[in-house]
Design an enzyme around this catalytic site. Structure first.
Site, mmCIF file in Angstrom:
data_model
loop_
_atom_site.group_PDB
_atom_site.id
_atom_site.type_symbol
_atom_site.label_atom_id
_atom_site.label_comp_id
_atom_site.label_asym_id
_atom_site.label_seq_id
_atom_site.Cartn_x
_atom_site.Cartn_y
_atom_site.Cartn_z
ATOM 1 N N SER A 1 -9.953 27.075 -56.804
ATOM 2 C CA SER A 1 -11.157 26.776 -57.372
ATOM 3 C C SER A 1 -12.014 26.103 -56.545
ATOM 4 C CB SER A 1 -11.124 25.915 -58.662
ATOM 5 O OG SER A 1 -12.333 25.412 -58.923
ATOM 6 N N TYR B 1 -8.250 18.107 -62.779
ATOM 7 C CA TYR B 1 -8.369 19.757 -62.316
ATOM 8 C C TYR B 1 -8.481 19.749 -60.958
ATOM 9 C CZ TYR B 1 -10.306 24.180 -62.543
ATOM 10 O OH TYR B 1 -10.467 25.704 -62.303
HETATM 11 P P1 NAD Z 1 -9.712 31.958 -69.437
HETATM 12 O O1 NAD Z 1 -9.469 30.785 -70.075
HETATM 13 O O2 NAD Z 1 -10.835 32.852 -69.443
HETATM 14 O O3 NAD Z 1 -8.504 32.711 -68.750
HETATM 15 C C1 NAD Z 1 -7.138 31.959 -68.632
HETATM 16 C C2 NAD Z 1 -5.967 32.708 -69.267
HETATM 17 O O4 NAD Z 1 -4.947 32.047 -69.050
HETATM 18 C C3 NAD Z 1 -6.245 32.622 -70.851
HETATM 19 O O5 NAD Z 1 -5.968 34.018 -71.208
HETATM 20 C C4 NAD Z 1 -4.866 31.753 -71.239
HETATM 21 O O6 NAD Z 1 -4.713 32.406 -72.480
HETATM 22 C C5 NAD Z 1 -4.108 31.888 -70.178
HETATM 23 N N1 NAD Z 1 -3.108 31.014 -69.953
HETATM 24 C C6 NAD Z 1 -3.604 29.491 -70.094
HETATM 25 N N2 NAD Z 1 -2.558 28.624 -70.240
HETATM 26 C C7 NAD Z 1 -1.308 29.548 -69.771
HETATM 27 C C8 NAD Z 1 -0.077 29.314 -69.706
HETATM 28 N N3 NAD Z 1 0.436 28.106 -69.941
HETATM 29 N N4 NAD Z 1 0.942 30.338 -69.567
HETATM 30 C C9 NAD Z 1 0.145 31.706 -69.285
HETATM 31 N N5 NAD Z 1 -1.162 31.891 -69.747
HETATM 32 C C10 NAD Z 1 -1.865 30.847 -69.770
HETATM 33 O O7 NAD Z 1 -10.155 31.231 -67.821
HETATM 34 P P2 NAD Z 1 -10.671 31.946 -66.286
HETATM 35 O O8 NAD Z 1 -11.899 31.393 -66.150
HETATM 36 O O9 NAD Z 1 -10.329 33.515 -66.478
HETATM 37 O O10 NAD Z 1 -9.606 31.169 -65.575
HETATM 38 C C11 NAD Z 1 -8.441 32.103 -64.685
HETATM 39 C C12 NAD Z 1 -8.291 30.886 -63.314
HETATM 40 O O11 NAD Z 1 -9.453 30.963 -62.515
HETATM 41 C C13 NAD Z 1 -7.782 29.746 -63.873
HETATM 42 O O12 NAD Z 1 -6.825 29.221 -62.898
HETATM 43 C C14 NAD Z 1 -9.230 28.733 -63.478
HETATM 44 O O13 NAD Z 1 -8.797 27.688 -63.346
HETATM 45 C C15 NAD Z 1 -9.707 29.206 -62.379
HETATM 46 N N6 NAD Z 1 -11.111 29.122 -62.246
HETATM 47 C C16 NAD Z 1 -12.041 29.592 -62.871
HETATM 48 C C17 NAD Z 1 -13.399 29.311 -62.774
HETATM 49 C C18 NAD Z 1 -14.366 29.432 -63.927
HETATM 50 O O14 NAD Z 1 -15.650 29.224 -63.705
HETATM 51 N N7 NAD Z 1 -14.177 30.499 -65.045
HETATM 52 C C19 NAD Z 1 -13.715 28.806 -61.618
HETATM 53 C C20 NAD Z 1 -12.616 28.305 -60.643
HETATM 54 C C21 NAD Z 1 -11.327 28.639 -60.862
#
Ligand code: NAD
Length: 594
Positions: free
Chosen positions: A464, A477
């Protein structure tokens, strides 16, 4: 022609039956594997080589096909023409191919596969009239048609632009060894002397070849005789290329992108010579039959099956189809957001997709849609990435049922916001368990399988922008993501020598449902809901789509990028963290706008 069930070559290929086929003035050593009732795949080796270069590919293909390999005249167990000069012309090599094809598959055309000079020959076979009807398909790797190359050079000489001149010079520099091979006697002396002794070690080191049975002891003789392949053909053909060198069968072109001998641009105009063309690329050097046998066997199988089934061969329409078609890609957190978009992007590129998530229904939906979008196969697995045993089981199952993962995307993650003093140990544990340990388990288990297979691969970890942007509201985080970033960098250094790339993706603010599941510490349930809603609104307003992150993931693999900020704010933050860390520290103190 005589037939025998014994091994006469220098090195045995497991399960091969050997026979000798007489052609014009020579006797060729031919090996056969697999069921003769199946379609025949005929493998032709290059220079300096013998048929054993194919051993790993051949045993894999033999599970489905009748596989035939032969030593080119003057190589391995085949006899050499007398005299050598004039004995290696493309016309004579075509005679040999037809003699072998008639002997091993008299009633059906063969699926031809050539590497290096085997491919140069293959282009001749697939473009000359007398072999028409004898070739069902041709897979070419690292060996262009001399006719096409002749025209390629002519065009660039006739209408030179700076780019074309650079291409000419580039390929000219890569072809230094061709000039050396044209000198009389010197190559023979070198190969039979010091070069012959040193070559196996040199090529093993340069290409990181796995141990075992290659190159064969016949190398010095193969290399000395094979110099005539160049002398008998190169100058004459490049100066007077045939105008009618059109392929009469579908062609699959496999291009290793780090080939030190051939530049990719050589194939720029290939569609005009071979209209039924499927392009594939892979990140590897020259000797791919040794270093990437799984990938080659899978592409050859797919191409042969498509041709046999009368289906159009997979064509490179998607952006990265040439690179990811048929590869096995595992994405965690694939039920939604960035993970689902990434699974879809790989599916569009023709990859086989394993969608992993805690959310069984969401993962199943991703797998189903992936198939509709273009994945030839896809599966859903319900696993908590923070559960070590569950991850171990997953790794075992995937290896046993689908194979070794080519690209792993450790993407599952959860959000947590709130001051450090309000963050409980339980909160810490949760966020580190998923965001950090989930990634560690993935890297450890699937990375180990990749390394043990020894055929390269790629690991992408979703970090991130919070990994390098301190903030008073994201201590847990941000710490988890900074750890993921550093883990990725360390692992990248460790695995670089094995052809396994590691990338850390730093998306920025992306419009996904992470905002509605992210936890806020130090507030009551109602306030937490309010903040979730407010953050979701903010992310919605920013409206940066997860598809753009997915695109960055595929690009990161193709380019083997180390750290990949995605959105403009992620880029800006990265720049500030390097140029003005003090400013970032000041920003980190600001209260979040919630
Ligand atoms: P999201 O919540 O839409 O998707 C995350 C997915 O991970 C979900 O489907 C959830 O069910 C699954 N998940 C959560 N815990 C889990 C576990 N213990 N085992 C298996 N699956 C699990 O979120 P996103 O935004 O798509 O996030 C994806 C990645 O991107 C994450 O690592 C997040 O930290 C990172 N990220 C997101 C953003 C943002 O702005 N959305 C920014 C930077 C980084």
């Amino acid at each position: 022609m005589s037939e025998g069930g014994h091994m006469t070559g220098a090195v045995a290929i497991e399960g091969a039956r050997e026979r000798r086929v007489r052609a014009d003035g020579v006797e060729l050593c031919v090996a056969e594997l697999g069921d003769r009732a199946q379609p025949t795949v005929l493998l032709v080796h290059g220079y300096p080589d013998s048929k054993e270069v194919w051993s790993e590919v051949a045993v894999r293909l033999a599970e489905r096909f009748h596989v035939v390999l032969y030593d080119v005249r003057g190589h391995g167990g085949s006899t050499a023409p007398k005299p050598l000069r004039g004995g290696f012309t493309l016309e004579k090599l075509t005679d040999d191919f037809l003699a072998v094809a008639d002997a091993v598959s008299p009633d059906r055309p063969v699926h031809l596969v050539g590497h290096d000079w085997g491919s140069v020959q293959g282009w001749e076979f697939v473009t000359v009239e007398r072999a028409e009807g004898r070739i069902a398909s041709f897979t070419s790797m690292s060996g262009p048609s001399l006719d096409h190359m002749g025209h390629w050079i002519k065009r660039r000489m006739k209408r030179p632009t700076p780019r074309r001149v650079a291409q000419l010079l580039g390929q000219g520099a890569k072809s230094w060894y061709v000039y050396v091979l044209h000198t009389p006697l010197l190559p023979e002396l070198a190969w039979r002397g010091p070069l012959g002794r040193r070559w196996p070690g040199m090529v093993r080191r340069a290409e990181k070849l796995p141990q075992g049975g290659y190159p064969t002891p016949s190398l010095p003789t193969d290399a000395a005789h094979g110099a005539w392949l160049y002398r008998d053909n190169m100058r004459a053909r490049l100066a007077h290329p045939r105008d009618d060198a059109y392929a009469h069968a579908p062609v699959q072109l496999i291009t290793p992108l780090e080939d030190p001998f051939l530049s990719e641009q050589l194939y720029d105009d290939l569609e005009s010579w071979a209209p039924r063309l499927t392009r594939r690329t892979l990140s590897a050097k020259h000797w791919i039959p040794r270093t990437r046998p799984d990938q080659l066997a899978s592409w050859i199988t797919e191409f042969v099956m498509a041709t046999e089934g009368g289906r159009p061969a997979p064509t490179a329409t998607g952006k990265y189809t040439d690179r990811f078609g048929g590869q096995l890609v595992l994405v965690t957190g694939a039920a939604g957001g960035i993970g689902r978009a990434t699974a879809f992007a790989f599916a569009e590129a023709g990859a086989r997709v394993v969608a992993v998530d805690l959310d069984a229904e969401g993962a199943a939906r991703t797998a189903e849609l992936s198939r509709l979008i273009g994945a030839p196969e896809s599966w859903a697995e319900t696993v908590d990435v923070s559960d070590e045993q569950a991850m171990e089981k997953l790794a075992e199952k995937v290896a046993a049922e689908y194979g070794v993962v080519d690209v792993l995307v450790n993407n599952a993650g959860i959000g947590l916001s709130g001051s450090f003093l309000d963050t409980t140990t339980e909160d810490w544990r949760k966020v580190l368990d998923v965001n950090l340990w989930g990634v560690i388990h993935g890297c450890r288990l699937f990375g180990k399988q990749m390394a043990e297979r020894g055929q390269g691969g790629h690991i992408v970890n979703t970090a991130s922008a919070a990994a390098y942007l301190p903030s008073r509201s994201l201590p847990a985080y941000g710490t988890s993501k900074a750890a993921v970033l550093m883990l990725s960098e360390c692992l990248r250094a460790e695995l670089a020598g094995q052809g396994i790339g590691v990338s850390a993706i730093c998306p920025g603010i992306v419009n996904t449902s992470i905002t509605s599941t992210a936890r806020f510490t130090g507030v009551d349930a109602e306030e937490e809901k309010r903040r979730q809603r407010k953050t979701a609104r903010l992310y919605g307003l920013r409206n940066y789509p997860p598809e753009k992150v997915a695109d960055a993931v595929l690009r990161a693999v193709v380019r083997n990028q180390a750290v990949v900020p995605v959105s403009p704010e992620a880029h800006g933050g990265r720049l500030l963290s390097r140029l003005a860390p003090r400013a970032l520290r000041a920003l980190a103190r600001l209260e979040p706008p919630l």
